[in-house]
Design an enzyme around this catalytic site. Structure first.
Site, PDB file in Angstrom:
ATOM      1  N   ARG A   1      41.137  34.630  38.074  1.00 53.09           N
ATOM      2  CA  ARG A   1      40.449  34.205  37.231  1.00 53.09           C
ATOM      3  C   ARG A   1      39.754  34.969  35.717  1.00 53.09           C
ATOM      4  O   ARG A   1      39.544  34.460  34.837  1.00 53.09           O
ATOM      5  CB  ARG A   1      38.920  34.912  38.298  1.00 53.09           C
ATOM      6  CG  ARG A   1      39.139  33.293  39.251  1.00 53.09           C
ATOM      7  CD  ARG A   1      37.780  34.200  40.035  1.00 53.09           C
ATOM      8  NE  ARG A   1      38.567  35.277  41.085  1.00 53.09           N
ATOM      9  CZ  ARG A   1      37.385  35.916  41.121  1.00 53.09           C
ATOM     10  NH1 ARG A   1      36.508  35.446  42.463  1.00 53.09           N
ATOM     11  NH2 ARG A   1      37.626  37.001  41.870  1.00 53.09           N
TER      12      ARG A   1
ATOM     13  N   CYS B   1      37.867  39.894  37.195  1.00 52.24           N
ATOM     14  CA  CYS B   1      37.808  39.851  38.409  1.00 52.24           C
ATOM     15  C   CYS B   1      38.320  41.126  39.422  1.00 52.24           C
ATOM     16  O   CYS B   1      38.113  42.000  39.516  1.00 52.24           O
ATOM     17  CB  CYS B   1      37.958  38.702  38.846  1.00 52.24           C
ATOM     18  SG  CYS B   1      39.434  37.959  38.635  1.00 52.24           S
TER      19      CYS B   1
ATOM     20  N   ASP C   1      37.264  32.062  43.670  1.00 48.97           N
ATOM     21  CA  ASP C   1      38.200  33.150  43.858  1.00 48.97           C
ATOM     22  C   ASP C   1      39.110  31.514  44.482  1.00 48.97           C
ATOM     23  O   ASP C   1      39.064  31.442  45.518  1.00 48.97           O
ATOM     24  CB  ASP C   1      38.562  33.941  44.732  1.00 48.97           C
ATOM     25  CG  ASP C   1      39.890  34.653  44.483  1.00 48.97           C
ATOM     26  OD1 ASP C   1      41.230  34.580  44.654  1.00 48.97           O
ATOM     27  OD2 ASP C   1      39.888  36.202  45.264  1.00 48.97           O
TER      28      ASP C   1
HETATM   29  P1  4NP Z   1      41.748  37.160  40.940  1.00 48.57           P
HETATM   30  O1  4NP Z   1      42.286  36.533  42.292  1.00 48.57           O
HETATM   31  O2  4NP Z   1      40.876  38.098  41.308  1.00 48.57           O
HETATM   32  O3  4NP Z   1      41.065  35.795  40.467  1.00 48.57           O
HETATM   33  O4  4NP Z   1      42.851  37.685  40.350  1.00 48.57           O
HETATM   34  C1  4NP Z   1      42.593  37.222  43.049  1.00 48.57           C
HETATM   35  C2  4NP Z   1      43.968  37.503  43.325  1.00 48.57           C
HETATM   36  C3  4NP Z   1      44.532  38.447  44.414  1.00 48.57           C
HETATM   37  C4  4NP Z   1      43.865  38.595  45.509  1.00 48.57           C
HETATM   38  C5  4NP Z   1      42.393  38.030  45.320  1.00 48.57           C
HETATM   39  C6  4NP Z   1      42.072  37.481  44.342  1.00 48.57           C
HETATM   40  N1  4NP Z   1      44.770  39.434  46.274  1.00 48.57           N
HETATM   41  O5  4NP Z   1      44.608  40.193  47.139  1.00 48.57           O
HETATM   42  O6  4NP Z   1      46.009  40.137  45.936  1.00 48.57           O
END
Ligand code: 4NP
Length: 142
Positions: A9, A3, A113
């Site tokens: 995720r 992800c 997300d």
């Molecule tokens: P992930 O969620 O891609 O599901 O791990 C996110 C975690 C951090 C960030 C964005 C999405 N971020 O912008 O730091």
């Protein structure tokens, strides 16, 4: 499992699939990574840890990794959570064989997300959990 941040995720997909694979005594290696580098070395988001724990999966020992093109050599399948992940991973492919390994985890849909929406962690867990069962069934036949 890939992800953006590797803290919400993909750690859920990694932990859920790893547990199911272990329960079924399959000898598969499951890992996860993020296309972004902001969270390298961090544990999963506390909300992801909490929802996994609620359903009996411990993801607390995971540490975020950054997606690296070497993973194309290491893994047979690279499952991505959304279309931006798909584009970012494909951009690092060196050849058609690499590209063939990249799949949207939900096939025709994305895993939303949950990072900016606490309410999404539970439904995201459910959709990943269900899809992990299907992935095991499909790849067991592959
Ligand atoms: P992930 O969620 O891609 O599901 O791990 C996110 C975690 C951090 C960030 C964005 C999405 N971020 O912008 O730091």
């Amino acid at each position: 499992m890939v992800c953006l941040g590797n803290i919400c995720r993909s750690p859920l997909a990694h932990g859920i699939l790893r547990q199911k694979v272990k329960d079924k005594q399959l000898n598969w290696v499951i890992e996860s990574a993020g296309t972004g580098d902001w969270h390298i070395g961090e544990a999963p988001d506390r909300r992801a840890i909490a929802v996994a724990k609620k359903y009996g999966v411990d993801i607390s020992a995971q540490r975020a990794r950054h997606f690296n093109p070497a993973f194309f050599q290491e893994y047979d399948y690279i499952f991505v959570m959304d279309r931006q992940n798909f584009a970012d991973v494909c951009a690092q492919a060196e050849n058609q064989e690499d590209l063939n390994k990249v799949r949207l985890f939900l096939n025709d849909d994305i895993v939303p997300d949950p990072y900016f929406d606490d309410q999404l962690f539970d439904p995201v867990f459910q959709m990943i959990n269900q899809r992990c069962e299907e992935v095991i069934a499909e790849l067991s036949l592959a």
